[in-house]
Design a protein around this motif. Structure first.
Motif, PDB file in Angstrom:
ATOM      1  N   ASN A  91      12.745  -4.055 -24.336  1.00 29.60           N
ATOM      2  CA  ASN A  91      13.785  -3.503 -25.216  1.00 29.60           C
ATOM      3  C   ASN A  91      14.250  -2.100 -24.828  1.00 29.60           C
ATOM      4  OD1 ASN A  91      13.690  -5.836 -26.904  1.00 29.60           O
ATOM      5  ND2 ASN A  91      11.815  -5.021 -27.793  1.00 29.60           N
ATOM      6  N   VAL A  92      14.481  -1.908 -23.530  1.00 28.65           N
ATOM      7  CA  VAL A  92      15.046  -0.641 -23.045  1.00 28.65           C
ATOM      8  C   VAL A  92      16.239  -0.967 -22.146  1.00 28.65           C
ATOM      9  CG1 VAL A  92      12.840   0.594 -23.176  1.00 28.65           C
ATOM     10  CG2 VAL A  92      13.510  -0.500 -21.031  1.00 28.65           C
ATOM     11  N   ASN A 151       4.142   6.116 -25.644  1.00 25.43           N
ATOM     12  CA  ASN A 151       2.988   5.287 -26.015  1.00 25.43           C
ATOM     13  C   ASN A 151       3.434   3.936 -26.554  1.00 25.43           C
ATOM     14  OD1 ASN A 151       0.995   7.054 -25.227  1.00 25.43           O
ATOM     15  ND2 ASN A 151       0.759   7.979 -27.232  1.00 25.43           N
ATOM     16  N   SER A 152       4.517   3.924 -27.332  1.00 24.61           N
ATOM     17  CA  SER A 152       4.971   2.656 -27.898  1.00 24.61           C
ATOM     18  C   SER A 152       5.482   1.711 -26.802  1.00 24.61           C
ATOM     19  CB  SER A 152       6.041   2.886 -28.970  1.00 24.61           C
ATOM     20  OG  SER A 152       7.165   3.531 -28.431  1.00 24.61           O
ATOM     21  N   THR A 153       6.157   2.239 -25.806  1.00 26.49           N
ATOM     22  CA  THR A 153       6.624   1.394 -24.696  1.00 26.49           C
ATOM     23  C   THR A 153       5.436   0.911 -23.875  1.00 26.49           C
ATOM     24  OG1 THR A 153       8.756   2.537 -24.611  1.00 26.49           O
ATOM     25  CG2 THR A 153       8.101   1.296 -22.649  1.00 26.49           C
ATOM     26  N   ILE A 176       4.310  -2.979 -23.144  1.00 31.11           N
ATOM     27  CA  ILE A 176       4.014  -3.500 -21.804  1.00 31.11           C
ATOM     28  C   ILE A 176       2.625  -4.117 -21.789  1.00 31.11           C
ATOM     29  CG2 ILE A 176       3.619  -2.874 -19.381  1.00 31.11           C
ATOM     30  CD1 ILE A 176       5.807  -0.679 -19.793  1.00 31.11           C
ATOM     31  N   GLU A 177       1.673  -3.463 -22.422  1.00 31.36           N
ATOM     32  CA  GLU A 177       0.319  -4.012 -22.499  1.00 31.36           C
ATOM     33  C   GLU A 177       0.320  -5.366 -23.194  1.00 31.36           C
ATOM     34  OE1 GLU A 177      -4.005  -2.336 -23.655  1.00 31.36           O
ATOM     35  OE2 GLU A 177      -2.567  -2.337 -25.318  1.00 31.36           O
ATOM     36  N   ASP A 234      -3.826   2.944 -20.648  1.00 29.94           N
ATOM     37  CA  ASP A 234      -4.314   4.066 -19.830  1.00 29.94           C
ATOM     38  C   ASP A 234      -3.888   3.930 -18.378  1.00 29.94           C
ATOM     39  OD1 ASP A 234      -5.501   5.429 -21.909  1.00 29.94           O
ATOM     40  OD2 ASP A 234      -7.446   4.475 -21.633  1.00 29.94           O
ATOM     41  N   TRP A 235      -3.876   2.709 -17.865  1.00 31.91           N
ATOM     42  CA  TRP A 235      -3.441   2.517 -16.476  1.00 31.91           C
ATOM     43  C   TRP A 235      -1.950   2.787 -16.366  1.00 31.91           C
ATOM     44  CZ3 TRP A 235      -0.067  -0.795 -13.860  1.00 31.91           C
ATOM     45  CH2 TRP A 235      -0.143  -0.724 -12.470  1.00 31.91           C
ATOM     46  N   ILE A 236      -1.170   2.295 -17.310  1.00 37.62           N
ATOM     47  CA  ILE A 236       0.279   2.518 -17.277  1.00 37.62           C
ATOM     48  C   ILE A 236       0.588   4.011 -17.322  1.00 37.62           C
ATOM     49  CG2 ILE A 236       2.460   2.200 -18.529  1.00 37.62           C
ATOM     50  CD1 ILE A 236       1.152  -0.479 -19.607  1.00 37.62           C
ATOM     51  N   LEU A 237      -0.008   4.710 -18.282  1.00 37.36           N
ATOM     52  CA  LEU A 237       0.320   6.123 -18.502  1.00 37.36           C
ATOM     53  C   LEU A 237      -0.321   7.067 -17.490  1.00 37.36           C
ATOM     54  CD1 LEU A 237       0.051   6.250 -22.400  1.00 37.36           C
ATOM     55  CD2 LEU A 237       2.145   6.146 -21.005  1.00 37.36           C
TER      56      LEU A 237
END
Length: 119
Positions: free
Chosen positions: A26-27, A44-46, A50-51, A59-62
């Motif tokens: 939703n982006v 964090n919400s995005t 994704i998670e 944590d891996w994404i960020l």
């Protein structure tokens, strides 16, 4: 590895196009382009979305922190094509889902008839 590298990995491992990935979380496509160029961050919400959709840990994404896949999400056991199909199905409307169900039923019937012919 930076955020843009991790986003590229998510898109690649799930056999997605940037447009498909953007729609699934939703982006806009331009937001994904900025992420890939390192010009934007992920909220964090995005990252949570994704998670949930693709199974990569927040944590891996960020931050790039291992483990790569979320322990609370079983999608890590799915292949990239399975995750892509699940993502596509989640975005379908009722009539599309009815068509997919009919296709699966016809495929099952075909397999059964093929098995009978071999005997």
């Amino acid at each position: 590895m930076n955020l843009s590298d991790r986003i590229k990995i998510i898109i690649s491992e799930n056999s997605l196009k940037q447009k498909e990935f953007a729609k699934s979380i939703n982006v806009t496509e331009s937001y994904i382009s900025k992420l890939l160029r390192g010009e934007s961050g992920v909220s964090n919400s995005t990252a949570t979305l994704i998670e949930e959709l693709y199974g990569y840990s927040i944590d891996w994404i960020l931050n790039g922190s291992e483990p790569k896949f979320s322990k609370k999400n079983n999608t890590k056991d799915f292949t990239p094509i399975q995750r892509k199909i699940i993502s596509d199905i989640e975005q379908m409307d009722e009539s599309d889902l009815i068509a997919v169900k009919a296709f699966i039923k016809s495929l099952d019937a075909y397999k059964r008839s093929f098995d009978k012919n071999e005997q």
